[in-house]
Write a protein that holds these residues in place. Structure first.
Motif, PDB file in Angstrom:
ATOM      1  N   ALA A 217       0.586   0.139   9.713  1.00  0.00           N
ATOM      2  CA  ALA A 217       0.043  -0.995   8.952  1.00  0.00           C
ATOM      3  C   ALA A 217      -1.480  -1.001   9.003  1.00  0.00           C
ATOM      4  CB  ALA A 217       0.602  -2.303   9.509  1.00  0.00           C
ATOM      5  N   GLN A 218      -2.050  -0.717  10.171  1.00  0.00           N
ATOM      6  CA  GLN A 218      -3.510  -0.663  10.283  1.00  0.00           C
ATOM      7  C   GLN A 218      -4.087   0.494   9.466  1.00  0.00           C
ATOM      8  OE1 GLN A 218      -5.389  -1.216  14.177  1.00  0.00           O
ATOM      9  NE2 GLN A 218      -3.373  -1.703  15.004  1.00  0.00           N
ATOM     10  N   ILE A 219      -3.446   1.654   9.572  1.00  0.00           N
ATOM     11  CA  ILE A 219      -3.948   2.833   8.862  1.00  0.00           C
ATOM     12  C   ILE A 219      -3.892   2.623   7.357  1.00  0.00           C
ATOM     13  CG2 ILE A 219      -3.501   5.272   8.366  1.00  0.00           C
ATOM     14  CD1 ILE A 219      -2.570   5.560  11.280  1.00  0.00           C
ATOM     15  N   ASP A 220      -2.788   2.074   6.875  1.00  0.00           N
ATOM     16  CA  ASP A 220      -2.666   1.826   5.436  1.00  0.00           C
ATOM     17  C   ASP A 220      -3.779   0.905   4.949  1.00  0.00           C
ATOM     18  OD1 ASP A 220      -0.437   3.421   5.398  1.00  0.00           O
ATOM     19  OD2 ASP A 220       1.011   1.777   5.282  1.00  0.00           O
ATOM     20  N   ASP A 221      -4.076  -0.129   5.732  1.00  0.00           N
ATOM     21  CA  ASP A 221      -5.132  -1.072   5.352  1.00  0.00           C
ATOM     22  C   ASP A 221      -6.494  -0.377   5.327  1.00  0.00           C
ATOM     23  OD1 ASP A 221      -6.242  -3.825   4.950  1.00  0.00           O
ATOM     24  OD2 ASP A 221      -7.115  -3.457   6.931  1.00  0.00           O
ATOM     25  N   ILE A 222      -6.781   0.405   6.375  1.00  0.00           N
ATOM     26  CA  ILE A 222      -8.079   1.087   6.449  1.00  0.00           C
ATOM     27  C   ILE A 222      -8.224   2.098   5.322  1.00  0.00           C
ATOM     28  CG2 ILE A 222      -9.438   2.739   7.806  1.00  0.00           C
ATOM     29  CD1 ILE A 222      -8.238   1.388  10.301  1.00  0.00           C
TER      30      ILE A 222
END
Length: 362
Positions: A217-222
């Motif tokens: 989820a963090q990677i997708d956002d970044i």
């Protein structure tokens, strides 16, 4: 999944107390002789990076601390391939000092130094050394200016910059670093402000340990934000590695670490870091949801679950790679022997799994 091999880094134990807030025996030392040998072991084992820590005050089991930049240079002098990432804290460091220090080290070590810009979470440390404490998002705004200034100093002549925190007028640094366009810039955090920073100015983003789903989820956002900024950023994830011949052995070590945790130190650390995490506007910074057990390892390293047999750990590492992780930042209980074991038993399995998946995708 990336066609590039996942990379490995280790936390440099340049502060006392190891990487867990526990009274368990740790055959790890913060002194330079131990760390020189560890760097050589890690280099031979296949680790590409080492990350030195920055602390100015004692606390949470870390009574003694070596300064990160000087210590990083000593490790670089003892190795030939390893890249060492020096943690630097805006406030105590001005970007021109950091730029000049690291440019010199980069030239002396044939391009093997990098920087981790630490925005800061421990208010008591800032107060103790007389540094002004900024609100959460302001700390990241200062870090963004710090990174923009570093890049400008390293890549431009007659550099001029007008920020709220840093200002430069026709400044030229010579000699500039050997690495082009500049030494790699790492930055950590889990809050929106941290991710926004990474998606706009950083080369690498470090996040605390988490589940595969939480990390994705963090990677997708970044990555979505970085694409909108026409920027690329790589991802590093913290993990505390307990690799043993059997799963039962590994789980027993974890249980002993937690059973022998120092409750007073863990609660004190938890109080500070949860305040820091909750200080972000969305209340989702590092450690905002960490349990007591999570906090026994400073950066939620148990959550990543690299605990088990070499086969289990290798499979979990490749699963992390599949969601976009580019680097594993690892901590260990007994660093020298466990880094060697990891290089001997785990890393070859990771490379074999990577090759198999790449061949299957071809």
């Amino acid at each position: 999944m990336s066609t590039q091999n996942i990379k490995f880094a280790y936390w440099v134990p340049n502060v006392s107390g190891g990487l867990v807030v526990s009274n368990i025996e740790q055959r790890t030392s913060w002194d330079i002789d131990y760390n020189r040998k560890l760097a050589q072991i890690a280099e031979k084992a296949g680790f590409e990076y080492a990350l030195s820590q920055i602390r100015f005050t004692a606390g949470y089991g870390a009574e003694f601390q070596h300064e990160s930049v000087a210590f990083s240079h000593a490790l670089l002098a003892a190795t030939t391939k390893l890249k060492v990432i020096a943690a630097i804290l805006p406030g105590p460091w001005n970007p021109v000092l950091a730029a000049k220090q690291l440019a010199t080290i980069d030239l002396l070590t044939e391009g093997r130094v990098a920087i981790n810009v630490v925005s800061g979470w421990f208010r008591g440390e800032f107060t103790a050394i007389g540094e002004h404490w900024l609100d959460h998002d302001e700390r990241y705004r200062r870090s963004k200016e710090f990174i923009e200034a570093l890049k400008g100093i390293w890549t431009q002549d007659n550099f001029t910059y007008r920020g709220d925190f840093y200002r430069f007028s026709n400044y030229t640094l010579k000699p500039k670093p050997l690495q082009q366009p500049h030494p790699e810039i790492f930055q950590g955090g889990s809050s929106r402000a941290a991710r926004d920073n990474a998606a706009s100015v950083s080369d690498w983003y470090f996040t605390n340990g988490n589940t595969v789903e939480g990390i994705k989820a963090q990677i997708d956002d970044i990555r979505e934000k970085a694409a909108a900024n026409k920027h690329q950023v790589k991802i590093g994830v913290n993990a505390f590695v307990i690799a043993r011949d059997t799963e039962e052995e590994a789980k027993a070590v974890l249980a002993e670490i937690i059973a022998k945790a120092n409750p007073e130190a863990v609660h004190a650390f938890g109080h500070e870091v949860k305040n820091a995490g909750a200080a972000s506007p969305e209340r989702e910074g590092n450690w905002a949801k960490s349990t007591f057990e999570d906090l026994v390892q400073y950066n939620d390293g148990f959550k990543t679950n690299l605990i088990g047999t070499p086969e289990q750990i290798a499979e979990r590492i490749v699963a992390l790679k599949a969601v976009g992780v580019d680097l594993i930042l690892s901590g260990f209980l007994h660093f020298q022997e466990e880094v060697a074991y990891f290089g001997d038993k785990v890393l070859p399995l990771v490379r074999a799994l990577e090759a198999k998946k790449l061949a299957k995708a071809a």
